[in-house]
Design a protein around this motif. Structure first.
Motif, PDB file in Angstrom:
ATOM      1  N   SER A   7       0.837  -1.197   0.000  1.00  0.00           N
ATOM      2  CA  SER A   7       0.000   0.000   0.000  1.00  0.00           C
ATOM      3  C   SER A   7       0.864   1.235   0.000  1.00  0.00           C
ATOM      4  O   SER A   7       2.037   1.198   0.407  1.00  0.00           O
ATOM      5  CB  SER A   7      -0.934   0.014   1.227  1.00  0.00           C
ATOM      6  OG  SER A   7      -0.203   0.217   2.422  1.00  0.00           O
ATOM      7  N   LEU A   8       0.292   2.329  -0.472  1.00  0.00           N
ATOM      8  CA  LEU A   8       0.916   3.645  -0.353  1.00  0.00           C
ATOM      9  C   LEU A   8      -0.184   4.670  -0.235  1.00  0.00           C
ATOM     10  O   LEU A   8      -1.328   4.453  -0.659  1.00  0.00           O
ATOM     11  CB  LEU A   8       1.857   3.941  -1.514  1.00  0.00           C
ATOM     12  CG  LEU A   8       1.286   3.998  -2.942  1.00  0.00           C
ATOM     13  CD1 LEU A   8       0.724   5.379  -3.273  1.00  0.00           C
ATOM     14  CD2 LEU A   8       2.365   3.646  -3.947  1.00  0.00           C
ATOM     15  N   GLY A   9       0.145   5.798   0.360  1.00  0.00           N
ATOM     16  CA  GLY A   9      -0.875   6.822   0.519  1.00  0.00           C
ATOM     17  C   GLY A   9      -0.341   8.038   1.237  1.00  0.00           C
ATOM     18  O   GLY A   9       0.817   8.078   1.677  1.00  0.00           O
ATOM     19  N   THR A  10      -1.191   9.020   1.362  1.00  0.00           N
ATOM     20  CA  THR A  10      -0.840  10.266   2.033  1.00  0.00           C
ATOM     21  C   THR A  10      -1.777  10.475   3.219  1.00  0.00           C
ATOM     22  O   THR A  10      -2.860   9.897   3.292  1.00  0.00           O
ATOM     23  CB  THR A  10      -0.940  11.462   1.077  1.00  0.00           C
ATOM     24  OG1 THR A  10      -2.262  11.508   0.506  1.00  0.00           O
ATOM     25  CG2 THR A  10       0.091  11.349  -0.029  1.00  0.00           C
ATOM     26  N   GLY A  11      -1.348  11.299   4.147  1.00  0.00           N
ATOM     27  CA  GLY A  11      -2.147  11.565   5.340  1.00  0.00           C
ATOM     28  C   GLY A  11      -1.959  12.989   5.815  1.00  0.00           C
ATOM     29  O   GLY A  11      -1.011  13.682   5.416  1.00  0.00           O
ATOM     30  N   SER A  12      -2.858  13.423   6.685  1.00  0.00           N
ATOM     31  CA  SER A  12      -2.748  14.757   7.273  1.00  0.00           C
ATOM     32  C   SER A  12      -3.243  14.710   8.706  1.00  0.00           C
ATOM     33  O   SER A  12      -4.073  13.876   9.069  1.00  0.00           O
ATOM     34  CB  SER A  12      -3.571  15.780   6.477  1.00  0.00           C
ATOM     35  OG  SER A  12      -4.960  15.515   6.599  1.00  0.00           O
ATOM     36  N   THR A  13      -2.703  15.593   9.527  1.00  0.00           N
ATOM     37  CA  THR A  13      -3.148  15.770  10.916  1.00  0.00           C
ATOM     38  C   THR A  13      -3.242  17.258  11.204  1.00  0.00           C
ATOM     39  O   THR A  13      -2.253  17.992  11.051  1.00  0.00           O
ATOM     40  CB  THR A  13      -2.186  15.104  11.902  1.00  0.00           C
ATOM     41  OG1 THR A  13      -2.171  13.695  11.679  1.00  0.00           O
ATOM     42  CG2 THR A  13      -2.612  15.371  13.340  1.00  0.00           C
ATOM     43  N   ASN A  14      -4.422  17.700  11.604  1.00  0.00           N
ATOM     44  CA  ASN A  14      -4.619  19.120  11.899  1.00  0.00           C
ATOM     45  C   ASN A  14      -3.995  19.486  13.241  1.00  0.00           C
ATOM     46  O   ASN A  14      -3.940  18.653  14.154  1.00  0.00           O
ATOM     47  CB  ASN A  14      -6.108  19.451  11.942  1.00  0.00           C
ATOM     48  CG  ASN A  14      -6.763  19.347  10.578  1.00  0.00           C
ATOM     49  OD1 ASN A  14      -6.111  19.504   9.544  1.00  0.00           O
ATOM     50  ND2 ASN A  14      -8.054  19.067  10.577  1.00  0.00           N
ATOM     51  N   PRO A  15      -3.537  20.719  13.403  1.00  0.00           N
ATOM     52  CA  PRO A  15      -3.138  21.180  14.737  1.00  0.00           C
ATOM     53  C   PRO A  15      -4.303  21.017  15.705  1.00  0.00           C
ATOM     54  O   PRO A  15      -5.470  21.165  15.335  1.00  0.00           O
ATOM     55  CB  PRO A  15      -2.807  22.663  14.514  1.00  0.00           C
ATOM     56  CG  PRO A  15      -2.552  22.799  13.052  1.00  0.00           C
ATOM     57  CD  PRO A  15      -3.413  21.776  12.379  1.00  0.00           C
ATOM     58  N   THR A  16      -3.989  20.695  16.948  1.00  0.00           N
ATOM     59  CA  THR A  16      -5.054  20.535  17.934  1.00  0.00           C
ATOM     60  C   THR A  16      -5.536  21.905  18.402  1.00  0.00           C
ATOM     61  O   THR A  16      -4.847  22.922  18.273  1.00  0.00           O
ATOM     62  CB  THR A  16      -4.564  19.723  19.129  1.00  0.00           C
ATOM     63  OG1 THR A  16      -3.621  20.510  19.883  1.00  0.00           O
ATOM     64  CG2 THR A  16      -3.888  18.431  18.691  1.00  0.00           C
ATOM     65  N   PHE A  17      -6.747  21.902  18.961  1.00  0.00           N
ATOM     66  CA  PHE A  17      -7.276  23.151  19.493  1.00  0.00           C
ATOM     67  C   PHE A  17      -6.363  23.716  20.577  1.00  0.00           C
ATOM     68  O   PHE A  17      -6.145  24.932  20.644  1.00  0.00           O
ATOM     69  CB  PHE A  17      -8.675  22.916  20.079  1.00  0.00           C
ATOM     70  CG  PHE A  17      -9.776  22.948  19.058  1.00  0.00           C
ATOM     71  CD1 PHE A  17     -10.092  24.127  18.407  1.00  0.00           C
ATOM     72  CD2 PHE A  17     -10.495  21.809  18.755  1.00  0.00           C
ATOM     73  CE1 PHE A  17     -11.120  24.178  17.471  1.00  0.00           C
ATOM     74  CE2 PHE A  17     -11.525  21.843  17.831  1.00  0.00           C
ATOM     75  CZ  PHE A  17     -11.835  23.021  17.182  1.00  0.00           C
ATOM     76  N   TYR A  18      -5.849  22.845  21.446  1.00  0.00           N
ATOM     77  CA  TYR A  18      -5.015  23.362  22.534  1.00  0.00           C
ATOM     78  C   TYR A  18      -3.709  23.939  21.989  1.00  0.00           C
ATOM     79  O   TYR A  18      -3.217  24.962  22.495  1.00  0.00           O
ATOM     80  CB  TYR A  18      -4.715  22.269  23.554  1.00  0.00           C
ATOM     81  CG  TYR A  18      -4.158  22.830  24.850  1.00  0.00           C
ATOM     82  CD1 TYR A  18      -5.011  23.369  25.810  1.00  0.00           C
ATOM     83  CD2 TYR A  18      -2.794  22.855  25.093  1.00  0.00           C
ATOM     84  CE1 TYR A  18      -4.507  23.920  26.987  1.00  0.00           C
ATOM     85  CE2 TYR A  18      -2.282  23.400  26.258  1.00  0.00           C
ATOM     86  CZ  TYR A  18      -3.146  23.931  27.198  1.00  0.00           C
ATOM     87  OH  TYR A  18      -2.642  24.487  28.355  1.00  0.00           O
ATOM     88  N   GLU A  19      -3.128  23.294  20.953  1.00  0.00           N
ATOM     89  CA  GLU A  19      -1.902  23.828  20.364  1.00  0.00           C
ATOM     90  C   GLU A  19      -2.128  25.215  19.785  1.00  0.00           C
ATOM     91  O   GLU A  19      -1.250  26.083  19.855  1.00  0.00           O
ATOM     92  CB  GLU A  19      -1.402  22.874  19.280  1.00  0.00           C
ATOM     93  CG  GLU A  19      -0.826  21.572  19.822  1.00  0.00           C
ATOM     94  CD  GLU A  19      -0.567  20.554  18.736  1.00  0.00           C
ATOM     95  OE1 GLU A  19       0.231  19.629  18.977  1.00  0.00           O
ATOM     96  OE2 GLU A  19      -1.171  20.663  17.641  1.00  0.00           O
ATOM     97  N   GLN A  20      -3.303  25.437  19.233  1.00  0.00           N
ATOM     98  CA  GLN A  20      -3.592  26.746  18.626  1.00  0.00           C
ATOM     99  C   GLN A  20      -4.100  27.785  19.623  1.00  0.00           C
ATOM    100  O   GLN A  20      -3.787  28.975  19.488  1.00  0.00           O
ATOM    101  CB  GLN A  20      -4.630  26.582  17.519  1.00  0.00           C
ATOM    102  CG  GLN A  20      -4.117  25.919  16.261  1.00  0.00           C
ATOM    103  CD  GLN A  20      -5.121  26.064  15.141  1.00  0.00           C
ATOM    104  OE1 GLN A  20      -6.216  25.518  15.212  1.00  0.00           O
ATOM    105  NE2 GLN A  20      -4.765  26.818  14.120  1.00  0.00           N
ATOM    106  N   PHE A  21      -4.917  27.326  20.605  1.00  0.00           N
ATOM    107  CA  PHE A  21      -5.635  28.304  21.419  1.00  0.00           C
ATOM    108  C   PHE A  21      -5.549  28.053  22.924  1.00  0.00           C
ATOM    109  O   PHE A  21      -6.199  28.756  23.697  1.00  0.00           O
ATOM    110  CB  PHE A  21      -7.123  28.327  21.010  1.00  0.00           C
ATOM    111  CG  PHE A  21      -7.330  28.532  19.547  1.00  0.00           C
ATOM    112  CD1 PHE A  21      -7.039  29.744  18.930  1.00  0.00           C
ATOM    113  CD2 PHE A  21      -7.811  27.491  18.752  1.00  0.00           C
ATOM    114  CE1 PHE A  21      -7.232  29.930  17.571  1.00  0.00           C
ATOM    115  CE2 PHE A  21      -8.005  27.663  17.391  1.00  0.00           C
ATOM    116  CZ  PHE A  21      -7.712  28.888  16.789  1.00  0.00           C
ATOM    117  N   GLY A  22      -4.787  27.060  23.358  1.00  0.00           N
ATOM    118  CA  GLY A  22      -4.673  26.792  24.780  1.00  0.00           C
ATOM    119  C   GLY A  22      -4.181  28.002  25.548  1.00  0.00           C
ATOM    120  O   GLY A  22      -3.318  28.741  25.073  1.00  0.00           O
TER     121      GLY A  22
END
Length: 632
Positions: A415-430
């Motif tokens: 298999s092959l593929g791509t992925g993404s992970t959004n910044p967490t709310f706490y990382e952005q606004f904690g």
């Protein structure tokens, strides 16, 4: 020089492995498994080109361990980090990725906390789990953000039998441990429902190396699900889950040393889902619609003060698909599925006071193709586009294939593929000026990964071995910098993870079964340094023997963890230190008094091995447990 506990563990390892080879005497056929975490619609295991592990309920019950985290220690590619006692923060890292880069589902509902993107495995019991389905490698094309390293789908028990059935169980053990659970199931021709409640508590032990305060925990797991056939073509299903945790903890002070403090944590969570599925009379067309929602409240009290935040997630999805055959073209069957997802998340930090609620919404379009050729070659392709609110849009894809080589017992998968992970709310606004400074300018992490492996079945399925190589690169890695206060940044450059997963499984009709796993992981930051809490070498061995003359099963497990890095904040600047390799050996028995009553016992950490999974946090020594279960 090896310690006495290490030598004892190695001796037991040799003892466990010794019977595996001569035990392979008769053939057995492994049952067909259906993987619900495979994508938009279920897979059969042989069709999956991605790396997959399925742990069934019998295996979970036989191990006797009370927590899902300890079951997952047996899975190749997995690293578990628990901050001391049961109920405390427990992270799962897959193939060297971070804990918020693996998506966790319970009955198909995402349960990662919106605040940090992770699911805390410190509070999830095994009492009512039917099976655990695991996919490794990038899965974002099917599941969206946070499925960058894989998916863990936990399926609770249902029933296929008519009538009323149920069970009650109780357990006591070391450190003041007590457990009570009950389950009830009802089934008829077109309807089934099930539910369970588990209450567990422990007085605990001191997870700090100072003082003498015991760090205990109590928690409640309750869930229910149903399925109703409204018509032969239309099915309605639903699920609901409630969880509560109250745990004592010890925290790090400004010197970075874990002190014997009176810290506490409380978590309340509620999740639910409702789905409607339709299949045409000829079975060629299908539609699925599902809505789900969840809310998590987390309160903590420590030497730095109180903190309280809440997070909600709501998801709506719809898929429509068509299956068709082309017998004159490669004797093939094809399934095409199109889908739409809507995810809305909120986060609010109440203590320290920051009353503005943060929100974000994602709309996604998904397409998937599956093809079967000559009933031996299986191909899957998926494409997803996420329309993100607050981030740049993201497109991810996945390609995978498997070839069941005829008359050889060989299955090649890749298999092959791509992925993404959004910044967490706490990382952005904690918000905690003394401890943490958020970074609202963070961008999503992105990755590309691939793997290739060979599975070989021998002696008509008595022995199954698999060897898989994986490689994944990560860009825009989000990392914490500094200490009191700390912040987070996107690192410049490429982080690399690669390694090998080896598994062997032996199933013998005489009553003996055994399994061995080994994982090598090389996880590096952009500067080439090793990632913390990802041991390069790890493995597990399990063995069970059921006697033919008496209803008794003996079982044992060895969990092997190589040298591990962690960060020591007691120095300035902080430095990485090595946590020594260790082996933890567990064992137990299950005895059926009758068809309805079973008693069991187990010993955890038989050789009383001293080790740490997170720097400064002690782990539990040798403990004993005994319990009974009655069904009706």
């Amino acid at each position: 020089m090896r310690s006495e506990s290490q030598i004892s563990s190695l001796v037991l390892l040799a003892t466990v492995l010794a019977p595996i080879v001569p035990a392979v005497a008769q053939s057995t056929i492994l049952p067909t498994l259906v993987i619900n975490a495979g994508g938009l619609t279920p897979f059969e295991e042989k069709e999956i080109g991605r790396s997959v592990t399925v742990i069934d309920g019998q295996t979970i019950a036989q191990m006797g361990t009370p927590y899902v985290a300890d079951v997952l220690r047996m899975v190749p590619g997995f690293a578990v980090s628990r901050t001391g006692s049961f109920g405390n923060k427990t992270q799962i890292r897959v193939r060297g990725a971070e804990a918020n880069q693996v998506l966790v589902l319970i009955d198909g509902v995402p349960v990662g906390e919106p605040s940090d993107g992770e699911f805390d495995f410190g509070r999830l019991a095994v009492a009512n789990i039917e099976r655990i389905e695991i996919l490794r490698g990038p899965q974002s094309a099917f599941w969206g953000a946070n499925a960058m390293a894989g998916v863990i789908n936990i399926v609770t028990k249902s029933t296929t039998e008519n009538g009323v059935h149920g069970s009650v169980a109780g357990e006591v053990g070391s450190d003041g441990t007590r457990m009570t659970s009950g389950a009830l199931q009802y089934g008829q021709d077109n309807f089934d429902a099930s539910g369970s409640v588990t209450l567990r508590g422990t007085d605990g032990f001191n997870i700090s190396s100072f003082g003498g305060e015991l760090d205990g925990a109590t928690h409640i797991d309750a869930n229910a699900r149903f399925r109703a056939d409204i018509t032969p073509q239309l099915t309605l299903d639903g699920t609901i889950r409630y969880g509560h945790l109250y745990a004592d903890a010890d925290g790090q002070d400004f010197s970075g040393i874990v002190q014997d403090t009176l810290d506490t944590a409380r978590v309340n969570e509620l999740y639910g889902a409702l789905g409607l599925g339709w299949t045409s009379e000829d079975g060629l067309w299908f539609q699925n619609a599902r809505v789900s929602g969840g809310t998590v409240e987390r309160f903590a009290n420590d030497q730095f003060g109180d903190s309280l935040n809440t997070g909600d997630r709501y998801k709506a999805s719809y898929q429509v698909g068509r299956t068709f055959e082309t017998p004159d073209v490669l004797d093939s069957t094809h399934t095409i599925t199109l889908g739409y997802d809507l995810v809305h998340e909120t986060f609010q930090q109440l203590v320290p006071a920051r009353l503005d609620q943060q929100k974000r919404t994602t709309h996604s379009l998904v397409g998937e193709y599956r093809g079967t050729y000559y009933d031996q070659v299986f191909l899957t392709a998926a494409l997803r586009h996420d329309f993100n609110e607050g981030f740049a849009d993201v497109t991810t894809y996945s390609l995978s294939g498997a070839w069941q080589v005829p008359d050889t017992g060989t299955r090649v998968h890749a298999s092959l593929g791509t992925g993404s992970t959004n910044p967490t709310f706490y990382e952005q606004f904690g918000f905690n000026p003394a401890l943490f400074i958020p970074n609202p300018a963070l961008v999503p992490e992105s990755s590309f990964g691939w793997d290739v492996g060979v599975e070989q079945s021998l002696l008509d399925g008595v022995v199954v071995v698999d060897a898989t190589y994986f490689n994944q690169t990560l860009e825009n890695q989000i990392q914490t910098q500094g200490f009191a206060p700390s912040t987070v940044v996107n690192l410049v450059g490429t982080s690399k993870r690669q390694g090998v997963e080896l598994t062997a499984r032996v199933n013998v009709v005489e009553g003996l079964s055994a399994g061995v796993t080994y994982t090598y992981v090389d996880a590096r930051k952009p500067d080439g340094s090793r990632e913390i809490r990802r041991p390069e070498h790890s493995g597990a061995i399990d063995v069970a023997y059921s006697f033919a003359e008496i209803p008794l099963t003996l079982h044992g497990e060895v969990v092997l963890t190589g040298d591990n890095l962690d960060t020591d904040f007691s120095t300035f600047p902080a430095t990485n230190v090595t946590l020594p390799a260790h082996a933890v050996v567990n064992g137990g028995f299950n005895y059926k008094v009758s068809d309805q009553v079973e008693v069991y016992g187990r010993v955890q950490n038989i050789f009383d091995t001293k080790y740490q999974e997170v720097l400064g946090y002690n782990t539990q020594g040798r403990t004993f447990y005994a319990g009974a279960k009655a069904s009706f």
